[in-house]
Write a protein that holds these residues in place. Structure first.
Motif, PDB file in Angstrom:
ATOM      1  N   PHE A  56       5.999 -27.762 -16.060  1.00  0.00           N
ATOM      2  CA  PHE A  56       7.186 -27.569 -16.893  1.00  0.00           C
ATOM      3  C   PHE A  56       8.405 -28.257 -16.287  1.00  0.00           C
ATOM      4  CE2 PHE A  56      10.057 -24.102 -18.860  1.00  0.00           C
ATOM      5  CZ  PHE A  56      10.075 -24.724 -20.104  1.00  0.00           C
ATOM      6  N   TYR A  57       8.407 -28.404 -14.970  1.00  0.00           N
ATOM      7  CA  TYR A  57       9.536 -29.014 -14.266  1.00  0.00           C
ATOM      8  C   TYR A  57       9.262 -30.463 -13.888  1.00  0.00           C
ATOM      9  CZ  TYR A  57      10.471 -24.006 -13.721  1.00  0.00           C
ATOM     10  OH  TYR A  57      10.661 -22.668 -13.955  1.00  0.00           O
ATOM     11  N   ALA A  58       8.428 -31.132 -14.636  1.00  0.00           N
ATOM     12  CA  ALA A  58       8.026 -32.515 -14.346  1.00  0.00           C
ATOM     13  C   ALA A  58       9.205 -33.459 -14.052  1.00  0.00           C
ATOM     14  CB  ALA A  58       7.177 -33.067 -15.492  1.00  0.00           C
ATOM     15  N   PRO A  59      10.309 -33.406 -14.821  1.00  0.00           N
ATOM     16  CA  PRO A  59      11.425 -34.320 -14.522  1.00  0.00           C
ATOM     17  C   PRO A  59      12.002 -34.137 -13.122  1.00  0.00           C
ATOM     18  CG  PRO A  59      11.637 -33.447 -16.734  1.00  0.00           C
ATOM     19  CD  PRO A  59      10.545 -32.656 -16.069  1.00  0.00           C
ATOM     20  N   GLN A  60      11.991 -32.912 -12.610  1.00  0.00           N
ATOM     21  CA  GLN A  60      12.504 -32.682 -11.255  1.00  0.00           C
ATOM     22  C   GLN A  60      11.628 -33.392 -10.221  1.00  0.00           C
ATOM     23  OE1 GLN A  60      13.758 -28.811  -8.671  1.00  0.00           O
ATOM     24  NE2 GLN A  60      11.638 -28.830  -9.364  1.00  0.00           N
ATOM     25  N   TYR A  61      10.316 -33.242 -10.347  1.00  0.00           N
ATOM     26  CA  TYR A  61       9.406 -33.880  -9.397  1.00  0.00           C
ATOM     27  C   TYR A  61       9.454 -35.403  -9.543  1.00  0.00           C
ATOM     28  CZ  TYR A  61       7.768 -29.069  -9.767  1.00  0.00           C
ATOM     29  OH  TYR A  61       7.711 -27.704  -9.823  1.00  0.00           O
ATOM     30  N   ALA A  62       9.617 -35.876 -10.781  1.00  0.00           N
ATOM     31  CA  ALA A  62       9.723 -37.316 -11.016  1.00  0.00           C
ATOM     32  C   ALA A  62      10.985 -37.875 -10.363  1.00  0.00           C
ATOM     33  CB  ALA A  62       9.736 -37.604 -12.517  1.00  0.00           C
ATOM     34  N   ALA A  63      12.073 -37.104 -10.409  1.00  0.00           N
ATOM     35  CA  ALA A  63      13.330 -37.554  -9.798  1.00  0.00           C
ATOM     36  C   ALA A  63      13.174 -37.750  -8.300  1.00  0.00           C
ATOM     37  CB  ALA A  63      14.445 -36.548 -10.083  1.00  0.00           C
ATOM     38  N   ILE A  64      12.340 -36.913  -7.685  1.00  0.00           N
ATOM     39  CA  ILE A  64      12.088 -37.033  -6.247  1.00  0.00           C
ATOM     40  C   ILE A  64      11.163 -38.210  -5.969  1.00  0.00           C
ATOM     41  CG2 ILE A  64      11.114 -35.905  -4.206  1.00  0.00           C
ATOM     42  CD1 ILE A  64      11.864 -33.208  -5.473  1.00  0.00           C
ATOM     43  N   ASN A  88      31.750 -29.657  -3.542  1.00  0.00           N
ATOM     44  CA  ASN A  88      30.769 -30.751  -3.508  1.00  0.00           C
ATOM     45  C   ASN A  88      30.631 -31.409  -4.878  1.00  0.00           C
ATOM     46  OD1 ASN A  88      29.256 -30.312  -0.668  1.00  0.00           O
ATOM     47  ND2 ASN A  88      29.612 -28.306  -1.606  1.00  0.00           N
ATOM     48  N   GLN A  89      31.745 -31.723  -5.499  1.00  0.00           N
ATOM     49  CA  GLN A  89      31.720 -32.273  -6.849  1.00  0.00           C
ATOM     50  C   GLN A  89      30.985 -33.601  -6.922  1.00  0.00           C
ATOM     51  OE1 GLN A  89      35.270 -32.029  -9.263  1.00  0.00           O
ATOM     52  NE2 GLN A  89      36.138 -30.415  -7.996  1.00  0.00           N
ATOM     53  N   ASP A  90      31.167 -34.444  -5.927  1.00  0.00           N
ATOM     54  CA  ASP A  90      30.494 -35.738  -5.912  1.00  0.00           C
ATOM     55  C   ASP A  90      28.981 -35.553  -5.811  1.00  0.00           C
ATOM     56  OD1 ASP A  90      30.599 -38.641  -5.844  1.00  0.00           O
ATOM     57  OD2 ASP A  90      29.953 -38.480  -3.760  1.00  0.00           O
ATOM     58  N   THR A  91      28.565 -34.615  -4.981  1.00  0.00           N
ATOM     59  CA  THR A  91      27.141 -34.338  -4.815  1.00  0.00           C
ATOM     60  C   THR A  91      26.537 -33.799  -6.104  1.00  0.00           C
ATOM     61  OG1 THR A  91      27.385 -33.874  -2.451  1.00  0.00           O
ATOM     62  CG2 THR A  91      25.449 -32.956  -3.541  1.00  0.00           C
ATOM     63  N   VAL A  92      27.226 -32.885  -6.753  1.00  0.00           N
ATOM     64  CA  VAL A  92      26.728 -32.288  -8.001  1.00  0.00           C
ATOM     65  C   VAL A  92      26.600 -33.353  -9.089  1.00  0.00           C
ATOM     66  CG1 VAL A  92      27.220 -30.620  -9.834  1.00  0.00           C
ATOM     67  CG2 VAL A  92      27.621 -30.004  -7.448  1.00  0.00           C
ATOM     68  N   GLU A  93      27.557 -34.264  -9.151  1.00  0.00           N
ATOM     69  CA  GLU A  93      27.481 -35.331 -10.150  1.00  0.00           C
ATOM     70  C   GLU A  93      26.299 -36.262  -9.856  1.00  0.00           C
ATOM     71  OE1 GLU A  93      30.052 -39.196 -11.570  1.00  0.00           O
ATOM     72  OE2 GLU A  93      31.132 -37.300 -11.284  1.00  0.00           O
ATOM     73  N   LYS A  94      26.106 -36.616  -8.590  1.00  0.00           N
ATOM     74  CA  LYS A  94      24.978 -37.478  -8.225  1.00  0.00           C
ATOM     75  C   LYS A  94      23.651 -36.785  -8.517  1.00  0.00           C
ATOM     76  CE  LYS A  94      27.352 -40.065  -4.571  1.00  0.00           C
ATOM     77  NZ  LYS A  94      27.434 -40.329  -3.105  1.00  0.00           N
ATOM     78  N   PHE A  95      23.590 -35.509  -8.220  1.00  0.00           N
ATOM     79  CA  PHE A  95      22.380 -34.728  -8.482  1.00  0.00           C
ATOM     80  C   PHE A  95      22.066 -34.744  -9.984  1.00  0.00           C
ATOM     81  CE2 PHE A  95      19.893 -30.985  -9.366  1.00  0.00           C
ATOM     82  CZ  PHE A  95      19.065 -30.832  -8.260  1.00  0.00           C
ATOM     83  N   THR A  96      23.084 -34.497 -10.784  1.00  0.00           N
ATOM     84  CA  THR A  96      22.907 -34.462 -12.237  1.00  0.00           C
ATOM     85  C   THR A  96      22.499 -35.827 -12.776  1.00  0.00           C
ATOM     86  OG1 THR A  96      24.632 -32.753 -12.326  1.00  0.00           O
ATOM     87  CG2 THR A  96      24.010 -33.790 -14.406  1.00  0.00           C
ATOM     88  N   ARG A  97      23.063 -36.886 -12.213  1.00  0.00           N
ATOM     89  CA  ARG A  97      22.706 -38.239 -12.649  1.00  0.00           C
ATOM     90  C   ARG A  97      21.235 -38.530 -12.363  1.00  0.00           C
ATOM     91  NH1 ARG A  97      26.257 -40.713 -10.121  1.00  0.00           N
ATOM     92  NH2 ARG A  97      27.790 -40.888 -11.801  1.00  0.00           N
ATOM     93  N   ALA A  98      20.744 -38.113 -11.202  1.00  0.00           N
ATOM     94  CA  ALA A  98      19.338 -38.321 -10.852  1.00  0.00           C
ATOM     95  C   ALA A  98      18.423 -37.575 -11.818  1.00  0.00           C
ATOM     96  CB  ALA A  98      19.084 -37.862  -9.419  1.00  0.00           C
ATOM     97  N   ILE A  99      18.815 -36.364 -12.191  1.00  0.00           N
ATOM     98  CA  ILE A  99      18.031 -35.577 -13.139  1.00  0.00           C
ATOM     99  C   ILE A  99      18.013 -36.261 -14.508  1.00  0.00           C
ATOM    100  CG2 ILE A  99      18.009 -33.424 -14.459  1.00  0.00           C
ATOM    101  CD1 ILE A  99      16.821 -33.187 -11.661  1.00  0.00           C
ATOM    102  N   TYR A 100      19.147 -36.772 -14.927  1.00  0.00           N
ATOM    103  CA  TYR A 100      19.224 -37.452 -16.229  1.00  0.00           C
ATOM    104  C   TYR A 100      18.320 -38.683 -16.243  1.00  0.00           C
ATOM    105  CZ  TYR A 100      21.163 -39.916 -20.261  1.00  0.00           C
ATOM    106  OH  TYR A 100      21.308 -40.583 -21.455  1.00  0.00           O
ATOM    107  N   LYS A 101      18.333 -39.447 -15.161  1.00  0.00           N
ATOM    108  CA  LYS A 101      17.451 -40.615 -15.070  1.00  0.00           C
ATOM    109  C   LYS A 101      15.989 -40.194 -15.214  1.00  0.00           C
ATOM    110  CE  LYS A 101      20.348 -43.335 -11.875  1.00  0.00           C
ATOM    111  NZ  LYS A 101      20.442 -43.861 -10.481  1.00  0.00           N
ATOM    112  N   ALA A 102      15.645 -39.085 -14.568  1.00  0.00           N
ATOM    113  CA  ALA A 102      14.270 -38.592 -14.612  1.00  0.00           C
ATOM    114  C   ALA A 102      13.913 -38.093 -16.008  1.00  0.00           C
ATOM    115  CB  ALA A 102      14.081 -37.477 -13.586  1.00  0.00           C
ATOM    116  N   GLN A 103      14.846 -37.425 -16.669  1.00  0.00           N
ATOM    117  CA  GLN A 103      14.592 -36.948 -18.032  1.00  0.00           C
ATOM    118  C   GLN A 103      14.301 -38.121 -18.963  1.00  0.00           C
ATOM    119  OE1 GLN A 103      18.287 -34.744 -18.462  1.00  0.00           O
ATOM    120  NE2 GLN A 103      17.224 -32.777 -18.327  1.00  0.00           N
ATOM    121  N   GLN A 104      15.082 -39.173 -18.820  1.00  0.00           N
ATOM    122  CA  GLN A 104      14.867 -40.360 -19.652  1.00  0.00           C
ATOM    123  C   GLN A 104      13.533 -41.029 -19.318  1.00  0.00           C
ATOM    124  OE1 GLN A 104      17.318 -41.652 -22.152  1.00  0.00           O
ATOM    125  NE2 GLN A 104      17.580 -39.454 -21.870  1.00  0.00           N
ATOM    126  N   TRP A 105      13.225 -41.105 -18.026  1.00  0.00           N
ATOM    127  CA  TRP A 105      11.977 -41.753 -17.609  1.00  0.00           C
ATOM    128  C   TRP A 105      10.757 -40.994 -18.127  1.00  0.00           C
ATOM    129  CZ3 TRP A 105       7.792 -40.297 -14.559  1.00  0.00           C
ATOM    130  CH2 TRP A 105       6.913 -41.328 -14.226  1.00  0.00           C
TER     131      TRP A 105
END
Length: 359
Positions: free
Chosen positions: A70-78, A260-277
Motif C-alpha cells: 500500500f505504501y509503494a510510492p514511499q519505498y520507490a522514493a527510497i 525544518n521547513q526546507d527539509t519538509v519541502e524536500k521530503f514532500t517533493r521526493a514523495i511527489y516524484k515517487a507518486q508520479q513514477w
C-alpha cells in the motif's frame, strides 16, 4: 706544455658547471615546493567540498505504521533515489500500529510518521501543546480487502450477517472504514455479526490462517498471498466502497515543521516524484523496485497488489490532502463514534509544501 694546457682546460670548463647545478637544484626545489603547496590546497579544497556535501545530507527518521505494498510510492522514493536527490538520508522503521507510531513521533523517536490522519485528531483532542500536522498524503483510499475463507462466486454483503468477522483495531482507520462500509450495506457491526477486534494488528492474518473467523479484513500482500495459497479469497475492496479519504499521511510535530521547513519541502517533493513514477510505470517494474521491502513475497504477488491499488486509485497522485477528503475522514470517524466535534482543515493540515512541489 701540452700537459699543463690540458689540465687547465678541464678546470676552466668545470667551474661554470659547478655553479649551474646549485641554481637548477634551487629552481627544482622552489618548483616542487610551489607544486606541493598547490596540491595541499587542492586536497584541502576537495576535502572541504566533500565535508560540505556530507554536511548537506539531512538524516530523517521515518516511522511507518506497517509494512505494506500500500505504501509503494514511499519505498520507490527510497529505491529510485528521489530522497537522495533532495539531499535526504531516510532511516525507515516499521512501528506496527497507530498507537506505537504516534508514540515514536511524540517522544522524539521519529521525525516524521506515516500513519492514518485520524491519529493527528486524537492527539489534538488531548490538547497537545505541539500538535501533529498532516503535510503530505500518500494514499487516498482504504487499503484493505474483504477476504472470505471459502470462494464465493456471487458475493453479497448480506453474506456477512451472522458470521464471525475479524476486523482491525478499534479506533484505527481500517476498522472505522470497515464499519462505515458495513453500515453502508445495512449491516450493524455490533448486532448483525460477531465482530472480533481484540487481536493485535500484526497477528490478524495468522489468526485467520489458524482458523478464526469466516471473513477477515486484510492489507496487501497478505490478501493476495492467502488467495494464492488457498487460505482465503478476496471478495470485495473496502477502498472502492469508502471513497477518497486521507488514509495514510506523512505528518510531523508542528515544532519540527517550523524548524525544518526546507527539509519538509524536500521530503514532500521526493514523495511527489515517487507518486508520479508509480502511476506512470508498469506494475511489474514497480514491484521489482520495491521488492527488497518484501523479501518473503513472490514478485508476481507484489505486482498483482500494486496493480490492484493502482486500479482503485489508492495511491494518491499528489501529496495534497484536500478539504473534501478531510471532511470524509471525519464523517467516517463520527459514524464510528470516535469524533466529538469536527476540526477545521487548516487546524491540522498544512498543504503549502504539497502545493509548492506539485506546481
Amino acid at each position: 706544455m701540452n700537459t699543463y694546457n690540458a689540465s687547465i682546460k678541464p678546470t676552466a670548463y668545470i667551474l661554470p658547471v659547478k655553479e649551474e647545478f646549485p641554481l637548477k637544484n634551487k629552481l627544482k626545489t622552489s618548483l616542487f615546493s610551489l607544486f606541493s603547496i598547490i596540491l595541499l590546497f587542492s586536497l584541502a579544497a576537495c576535502k572541504d567540498n566533500g565535508e560540505e556535501k556530507k554536511e548537506t545530507v539531512k538524516p530523517v527518521r521515518v516511522a511507518e505504521v506497517t509494512r505494506s505494498i500500500f505504501y509503494a510510492p514511499q519505498y520507490a522514493a527510497i529505491e529510485k533515489g528521489f530522497f537522495k536527490e533532495e539531499g535526504l538520508d531516510i532511516d525507515l522503521q516499521t512501528t506496527w500500529g497507530g498507537d506505537k507510531t504516534m508514540t515514536a513521533l511524540l517522544s522524539g523517536g521519529a521525525d516524521i510518521a506515516l500513519v492514518g490522519s485520524e491519529t493527528s485528531i486524537y492527539v489534538h483532542g488531548q490538547e497537545s501543546r505541539d500538535p501533529v500536522i498532516n503535510f503530505a498524503q500518500l494514499t487516498q483510499t482504504d487499503g484493505t480487502f474483504l477476504v472470505s475463507r471459502k470462494p464465493i462466486d456471487n458475493f453479497n454483503w448480506d453474506m456477512l450477517k451472522d458470521s464471525t468477522f475479524l476486523g482491525q483495531r478499534k479506533g484505527g482507520m481500517p476498522q472505522m472504514v470497515g464499519e462505515f462500509v458495513l453500515k453502508k450495506h445495512d449491516i450493524d457491526p455490533k448486532s448483525d455479526l460477531n465482530l472480533v477486534q481484540n487481536i493485535d494488528f500484526a497477528n490478524i492474518a495468522s489468526a485467520f490462517s489458524s482458523g478464526t473467523g469466516e471473513f477477515v479484513q486484510l492489507f496487501e500482500p497478505q490478501a493476495s498471498m492467502f488467495e494464492k495459497e488457498g487460505k482465503g479469497y478476496i471478495v470485495a475492496s473496502f477502498g472502492q466502497e469508502s471513497g477518497h479519504v486521507p488514509y495514510t499521511t506523512f505528518m510531523a510535530k508542528q515544532s519540527y515543521i517550523k524548524d525544518n521547513q526546507d527539509t519538509v519541502e524536500k521530503f514532500t517533493r521526493a514523495i511527489y516524484k515517487a507518486q508520479q513514477w508509480v502511476q506512470e510505470t508498469d506494475s511489474k517494474e514497480v514491484a521489482d523496485v520495491i521488492s527488497p521491502y518484501f523479501e518473503d513475497t513472490d514478485a508476481s504477488i507484489i505486482a498483482m497488489a500494486v496493480e490492484r491499488y493502482k486500479a482503485q486509485e489508492s495511491f494518491a497522485l499528489d501529496p495534497i490532502l484536500d478539504q473534501a477528503e478531510w471532511a470524509n475522514l471525519q464523517d467516517i470517524m463520527k459514524e464510528a463514534g470516535e469524533l466529538d466535534s469536527f476540526i477545521d482543515h487548516q487546524t491540522l493540515v498544512d498543504t503549502s509544501f504539497a502545493k509548492e512541489v506539485s506546481k
